[in-house]
Design a protein around this motif. Structure first.
Motif, short mmCIF file in Angstrom:
data_model
loop_
_atom_site.label_atom_id
_atom_site.label_comp_id
_atom_site.label_asym_id
_atom_site.label_seq_id
_atom_site.Cartn_x
_atom_site.Cartn_y
_atom_site.Cartn_z
N GLY A 38 0.82 -1.20 0.00
CA GLY A 38 0.00 0.00 0.00
C GLY A 38 0.86 1.25 0.00
O GLY A 38 2.04 1.23 -0.34
N LEU A 39 0.23 2.34 0.39
CA LEU A 39 0.92 3.64 0.39
C LEU A 39 2.11 3.68 1.35
O LEU A 39 3.03 4.45 1.16
CB LEU A 39 -0.05 4.76 0.76
CG LEU A 39 -1.19 5.00 -0.22
CD1 LEU A 39 -2.16 6.03 0.35
CD2 LEU A 39 -0.64 5.46 -1.56
N HIS A 40 2.08 2.84 2.36
CA HIS A 40 3.11 2.89 3.40
C HIS A 40 4.05 1.69 3.31
O HIS A 40 4.52 1.18 4.34
CB HIS A 40 2.46 2.96 4.77
CG HIS A 40 1.52 4.12 4.90
ND1 HIS A 40 1.95 5.42 4.99
CD2 HIS A 40 0.17 4.16 4.92
CE1 HIS A 40 0.91 6.22 5.06
NE2 HIS A 40 -0.19 5.48 5.02
N SER A 41 4.37 1.24 2.12
CA SER A 41 5.23 0.06 1.94
C SER A 41 6.60 0.25 2.56
O SER A 41 7.12 -0.67 3.21
CB SER A 41 5.38 -0.27 0.45
OG SER A 41 4.16 -0.73 -0.07
N GLU A 42 7.20 1.42 2.39
CA GLU A 42 8.53 1.66 2.95
C GLU A 42 8.49 1.64 4.48
O GLU A 42 9.40 1.08 5.11
CB GLU A 42 9.10 2.98 2.45
CG GLU A 42 9.47 2.93 0.98
CD GLU A 42 10.05 4.23 0.46
OE1 GLU A 42 10.52 5.05 1.27
OE2 GLU A 42 10.05 4.41 -0.77
N GLU A 43 7.46 2.23 5.05
CA GLU A 43 7.32 2.22 6.51
C GLU A 43 7.13 0.80 7.02
O GLU A 43 7.65 0.42 8.07
CB GLU A 43 6.15 3.10 6.96
CG GLU A 43 6.40 4.59 6.78
CD GLU A 43 6.10 5.09 5.36
OE1 GLU A 43 5.63 4.29 4.52
OE2 GLU A 43 6.35 6.27 5.11
N LYS A 44 6.37 -0.01 6.27
CA LYS A 44 6.15 -1.40 6.67
C LYS A 44 7.46 -2.19 6.62
O LYS A 44 7.70 -3.05 7.47
CB LYS A 44 5.11 -2.06 5.77
CG LYS A 44 3.71 -1.60 6.06
CD LYS A 44 2.69 -2.32 5.19
CE LYS A 44 1.28 -1.88 5.51
NZ LYS A 44 0.28 -2.61 4.71
N ALA A 45 8.30 -1.90 5.65
CA ALA A 45 9.60 -2.58 5.57
C ALA A 45 10.46 -2.22 6.77
O ALA A 45 11.13 -3.09 7.35
CB ALA A 45 10.31 -2.23 4.27
N ARG A 46 10.46 -0.95 7.18
CA ARG A 46 11.21 -0.53 8.37
C ARG A 46 10.61 -1.16 9.62
O ARG A 46 11.33 -1.60 10.53
CB ARG A 46 11.25 0.99 8.49
CG ARG A 46 12.23 1.64 7.51
CD ARG A 46 12.47 3.10 7.84
NE ARG A 46 11.29 3.93 7.67
CZ ARG A 46 10.90 4.49 6.52
NH1 ARG A 46 11.60 4.29 5.43
NH2 ARG A 46 9.83 5.24 6.48
N TRP A 47 9.28 -1.21 9.69
CA TRP A 47 8.59 -1.84 10.81
C TRP A 47 8.97 -3.32 10.90
O TRP A 47 9.17 -3.85 11.99
CB TRP A 47 7.08 -1.68 10.65
CG TRP A 47 6.29 -2.55 11.55
CD1 TRP A 47 5.97 -2.31 12.86
CD2 TRP A 47 5.73 -3.84 11.24
NE1 TRP A 47 5.24 -3.37 13.38
CE2 TRP A 47 5.08 -4.31 12.39
CE3 TRP A 47 5.71 -4.62 10.10
CZ2 TRP A 47 4.42 -5.54 12.43
CZ3 TRP A 47 5.06 -5.84 10.13
CH2 TRP A 47 4.42 -6.29 11.29
#
Length: 194
Positions: A38-47
């Motif tokens: 989704g829109l927050h793919s990069e944040e999910k990878a860091r998470w």
């Protein structure tokens, strides 16, 4: 045991190791690049990096297969991606190895290995571009027929493919209905008579 400041630095080093391993994992990086999360793919990878570190620090004796399952679950639920290229076991094994080094206080060894880890090179991944105008057009029937000829396989009565030429390829036998081993009968649709 070392003081809190030292523990924090080592904790950060394990985080960096996970981050480096996942940063070199093509499947995850493609999922991030294409926005599968989704829109927050990069944040999910860091998470994902943080949650793996936290999981290791809060649990004792995590086995590689457990981490494989955990990573696969994250990829499925957060990135809507199923990886069937056998890369998850490699990623899990690498992260578990870095955790053992971290536990043994071998920070220098981790630091020396991190720069040598492969980076995901997404430029090497082939992407088929499909334009909307291509989707609206019907395929050329001659191209479809040509393509189907190359894919044609005959099946013997056992259901096993036979090479072209071993059977009567050019003859259609509409009355013949071969019975499969499982008891099902193959029924072919007859074309309209004009």
């Amino acid at each position: 045991m070392a003081n809190c400041g030292s523990r924090s630095a080592q904790n950060s080093l394990f985080y960096q190791a996970i981050e480096a391993v996942l940063g070199g994992w093509t499947a995850l990086q493609l999922a991030v690049q294409h926005g599968f999360g989704g829109l927050h793919s990069e944040e999910k990878a860091r998470w994902m990096v943080a949650v793996i570190e936290q999981w290791f620090l809060e649990n004792n004796g995590i086995e590689t297969y457990e981490l494989e399952d955990f990573i696969a679950e994250i990829m499925t639920s957060e990135f809507d991606t199923v990886t069937d290229d056998n890369s998850i076991p490699e990623v899990a094994k690498s992260i578990c190895g870095y955790f053992r080094l971290y536990q043994d206080g071998k920070g220098d060894e981790i630091r020396s290995q991190l720069p040598q880890l492969p980076k995901a090179n997404l430029d090497l991944c082939k992407q088929d571009v499909c334009h909307d105008e291509d989707m609206d057009e019907s395929p050329d029937p001659s191209e479809v027929a040509n393509h189907m000829q190359h894919l044609h396989l005959n099946h013997s009565n056992t259901g096993q493919p036979t090479p072209p030429g071993d059977d009567d390829m050019g003859e259609d036998k509409p009355d013949q209905k071969p019975e499969e081993d499982d008891g099902w009968q193959c029924v072919k649709r007859k074309g309209k008579n004009r």
